[in-house]
Every structure is written in structure tokens, then in C-alpha cells.
Design a protein around this motif. Sequence first.
Motif, mmCIF file in Angstrom:
data_model
loop_
_atom_site.group_PDB
_atom_site.id
_atom_site.type_symbol
_atom_site.label_atom_id
_atom_site.label_comp_id
_atom_site.label_asym_id
_atom_site.label_seq_id
_atom_site.Cartn_x
_atom_site.Cartn_y
_atom_site.Cartn_z
ATOM 1 N N VAL A 370 0.841 -1.199 0.000
ATOM 2 C CA VAL A 370 0.000 0.000 0.000
ATOM 3 C C VAL A 370 0.876 1.249 0.000
ATOM 4 O O VAL A 370 0.660 2.184 -0.778
ATOM 5 N N THR A 371 1.877 1.270 0.861
ATOM 6 C CA THR A 371 2.759 2.436 0.971
ATOM 7 C C THR A 371 3.459 2.721 -0.352
ATOM 8 O O THR A 371 3.539 3.876 -0.791
ATOM 9 N N GLY A 391 -7.684 -3.023 -3.816
ATOM 10 C CA GLY A 391 -7.033 -3.670 -4.952
ATOM 11 C C GLY A 391 -6.205 -4.884 -4.555
ATOM 12 O O GLY A 391 -5.991 -5.793 -5.356
ATOM 13 N N LEU A 392 -5.743 -4.905 -3.307
ATOM 14 C CA LEU A 392 -4.925 -6.026 -2.830
ATOM 15 C C LEU A 392 -5.762 -7.174 -2.273
ATOM 16 O O LEU A 392 -5.434 -8.345 -2.476
ATOM 17 N N GLY A 394 -9.247 -7.471 -2.633
ATOM 18 C CA GLY A 394 -10.404 -7.834 -3.454
ATOM 19 C C GLY A 394 -11.738 -7.340 -2.959
ATOM 20 O O GLY A 394 -12.759 -7.567 -3.616
ATOM 21 N N SER A 395 -11.777 -6.667 -1.833
ATOM 22 C CA SER A 395 -13.030 -6.110 -1.310
ATOM 23 C C SER A 395 -12.694 -4.997 -0.330
ATOM 24 O O SER A 395 -11.526 -4.752 -0.024
ATOM 25 N N LYS A 396 -13.714 -4.340 0.175
ATOM 26 C CA LYS A 396 -13.485 -3.218 1.079
ATOM 27 C C LYS A 396 -12.880 -3.687 2.402
ATOM 28 O O LYS A 396 -13.163 -4.783 2.875
ATOM 29 N N SER A 397 -12.045 -2.836 2.980
ATOM 30 C CA SER A 397 -11.390 -3.153 4.240
ATOM 31 C C SER A 397 -12.327 -2.894 5.415
ATOM 32 O O SER A 397 -12.949 -1.832 5.514
ATOM 33 N N LYS A 398 -12.394 -3.861 6.316
ATOM 34 C CA LYS A 398 -13.181 -3.669 7.532
ATOM 35 C C LYS A 398 -12.516 -2.646 8.449
ATOM 36 O O LYS A 398 -13.182 -1.856 9.104
ATOM 37 N N THR A 399 -11.192 -2.646 8.471
ATOM 38 C CA THR A 399 -10.468 -1.702 9.324
ATOM 39 C C THR A 399 -10.760 -0.258 8.933
ATOM 40 O O THR A 399 -10.912 0.615 9.802
ATOM 41 N N LEU A 400 -10.853 -0.006 7.635
ATOM 42 C CA LEU A 400 -11.060 1.359 7.150
ATOM 43 C C LEU A 400 -12.516 1.809 7.247
ATOM 44 O O LEU A 400 -12.844 2.919 6.836
ATOM 45 N N ARG A 401 -13.377 0.955 7.778
ATOM 46 C CA ARG A 401 -14.763 1.373 8.059
ATOM 47 C C ARG A 401 -14.878 1.944 9.470
ATOM 48 O O ARG A 401 -15.964 2.260 9.946
ATOM 49 N N SER A 402 -13.765 2.078 10.141
ATOM 50 C CA SER A 402 -13.740 2.557 11.516
ATOM 51 C C SER A 402 -14.422 3.915 11.648
ATOM 52 O O SER A 402 -14.335 4.778 10.771
#
Length: 406
Positions: A370-371, A391-392, A394-402
Motif C-alpha cells: 500500500v505504501t 485492490g490487494l 479484493g473487497s473493502k477493508s473492515k479496518t477502514l470502516r472505523s
Amino acid sequence: MSALYFLLLFCPPKIYADDDLAYQLDYNLEFLPASGQAAVTITIDKGQLIHNVRFKNLPDRYSDIEADGKLSVSKSEVRWQPADSKSRLSLKVKIAHERDPGEFDAMITKNWAIFRGDDIFPAAKTEFVNGAYSLATLNVTLPSGWTSIETGWPRKKGNTFRIHNPDRKFDRPTGWMIAGALGTRRAKVRKTSIAISAPRGSDMRRMDALTFFNFVWPELKNAFKETPEKLLVVGMDDPMWRGGLSGSNSLFLHSDRPIVSENGTSPLLHELTHMVTRISGTKTDAGNDDWIAEGLAEFYSFELIYRAGGMTDKRRQTIISKLDKWGENIKCLRQKNASGATTARAVVLLDELDKEIRRRSKDKYSIDHVTRELMTKRKVSLGDLEESVEGLIGSKSKTLRSSLLQ
């Protein structure tokens, strides 16, 4: 068919035109310790290729502005139209700058000077003949008794440096610089030439820093893939600002700052991460995303030490726990003015994100991927971070829904 005719027939015309569109751009810098200034001269050998050069006038910093060609100076702007062929602009600039009361991020004394080239050589908006590009150098004249000048740019010879920034057609000598009676330690780590420099008599721990870089550099390379051709670390005691600041191919660290703090993070690696990645956050009505850059810098400031074998799993977890405690009252990371607690909370979230990426990709990817993608964009937003992670995995990140990011 003659050889000359063959060349004229089959070689693209652009090969010949490029030489005509290249212009020599020379910066000359002379220190004037008695007045606390530097004299700057900018010389262009083919003024006909430059329609005009404009930069913001700073009357409290710039003075004695003169030039060949057409020059107009107002309170807010300097506009220079170089003369045809060789043309020159000169000015004097005040070096010292007080960042906080009694603490300076630029200073000149009778024995040394520390500053950023960004603050000495004006940032300019320039209009060119289409296709024109610069071949730039910086030449420095030192006062009597001053022994050397160090910059983050490759040295051609003596006190002359090659300035090349692929992002610019009008190259500019940016980044930290130090001149005077100096003590400097050098080493080549992998493919990077490193110099640690401070005025003689300062408390800067030059060999400690070089040893640390040798230890951690392989992990820096593994994480970011890109490393600079040259790195300059500038240090000094009070009254320089008590902190760290990154610049082009360079960084400043107050000599009182530890290489590794008691909390396990490294101020040196924090600034080095900023310098190598060059990531910064966007500022929009939706929120300030500087937390991404600051969080990554602080995350790698201990993560690289951990990967290099410099701390145990238990120590790493202790660092995360303490950062979590520090940032426990932070409710939103996208604040207008980020604090140390905000950065601490950002690190904890990024650590959780790294674990999620590794888990959901079955260890094929990590936050390093990512970096590296964000490094290509440099100015990044939460949307850029979400897109890269998705993109890595394949779906939305749960962590980034914080809720911290809402």
C-alpha cells in the motif's frame, strides 16, 4: 549513400532539437555572516528559452533584487523576463528563521549556517519555450575559515553540486544544507551515500546514526524499494528547533533527540520515512488526511527496527499498547490540526490494517505494498488508501470502516 546522409535520413529530428532546448541553470550562493544573509545569483545561458520567471516577493527576507532583461518588483511578486542569451538575476536573502520562540529552523553564525534550500532559492512559476529543460548546478562560495558545505545533492567537484529533479523543468536546490566549520561522517550503505554532518563541537552523535543506518537499511529497502542516491542528515544543539524535519534527500534532527526514544519509536526513522516516501495528505472539506503520512512515518519508525531484529515481539506489542493508550481519547483521525495523540491512534489503526491485509491475502501482501503505491501518488486521501487496499484484498477493508475515519 554517405554516412552523413544516412544519419540525416533515419535519425529523428528531435535528437538535434533537444540540444537546442537544453539550457544551463546555475545557482551561486555566497554566505554573508556579518549581515546574517546569503547572496544568491541565478544565471541562465539561453534566456531566449524562458518567457518569464515569477516568484512571491518576501520583503522581510529578500532584498537588493536585480536582473538582466526586464524586471518588475512589487510588494507581492517578482517578475523576471530574462534577456536573450546569457541572463542573470541576483538577490540577498535573510537566513535565520525562528520557528518557535527562541528556537530556529534556519540560522547563520560566524562559524556555520544551517537552512533549507527551499527557503533560500525562491520557488518560481516559469513559462518556457515548449520542450525546454534545465541542466542545473549549485556553486557555493564559503567565508574564510569555513571548511565545507554539505547538501543532499551529488557533489560534482569542490563546492559544486549537480541539481536534478525529474518533477521540474526549472530545477531548484531544495532540501537541508549545512556549511561552515563542520564535523562530518560518511558511509555508503547499499547504493546510498550517507553523510551525517553538524558544526564542530556539537553533541550530534554522528557515528551512532551511521551505525544505526547500517543496521536498519536493508529493511528500509525491502519496505519501500526506492532509496535515495544520497542522504544528508544535519544536526545541531540549541538554539536550533528541538525536533526533526525532513527535506529533499535530507533531514534535520536536533542533537538532543534520541535515535530511538524510550517509547521504542525512532525520531530518525520517522523523518527518514517522510523523506523516502514523500507522502502527504490532502486537505479538503471532507477532512484532513495528514494522519496517513504521519501515521505511516511513526509506524515504520519502530516497525523497521523490529524487522531488523532490534526488538522482540513483546517489545513491539508494548509499543502498540502504549500508543493505543495515548490515543484512546481521539474520536476522529481526519482533524484539521493533528496532535501526537492523533498520530498514535493512526499507528494503531494502520497496524490493524496491516494485519488485515496479511490475513485476507494469505500473507501475499502487506501495508508495504500500500505504501509503495501511495508513494507514486504522493498527495493522498482516504479514498486513495481505500482503493489501494481494496485492490490487494479484493473487497473493502473492515479496518477502514472505523468510526475514526467518518
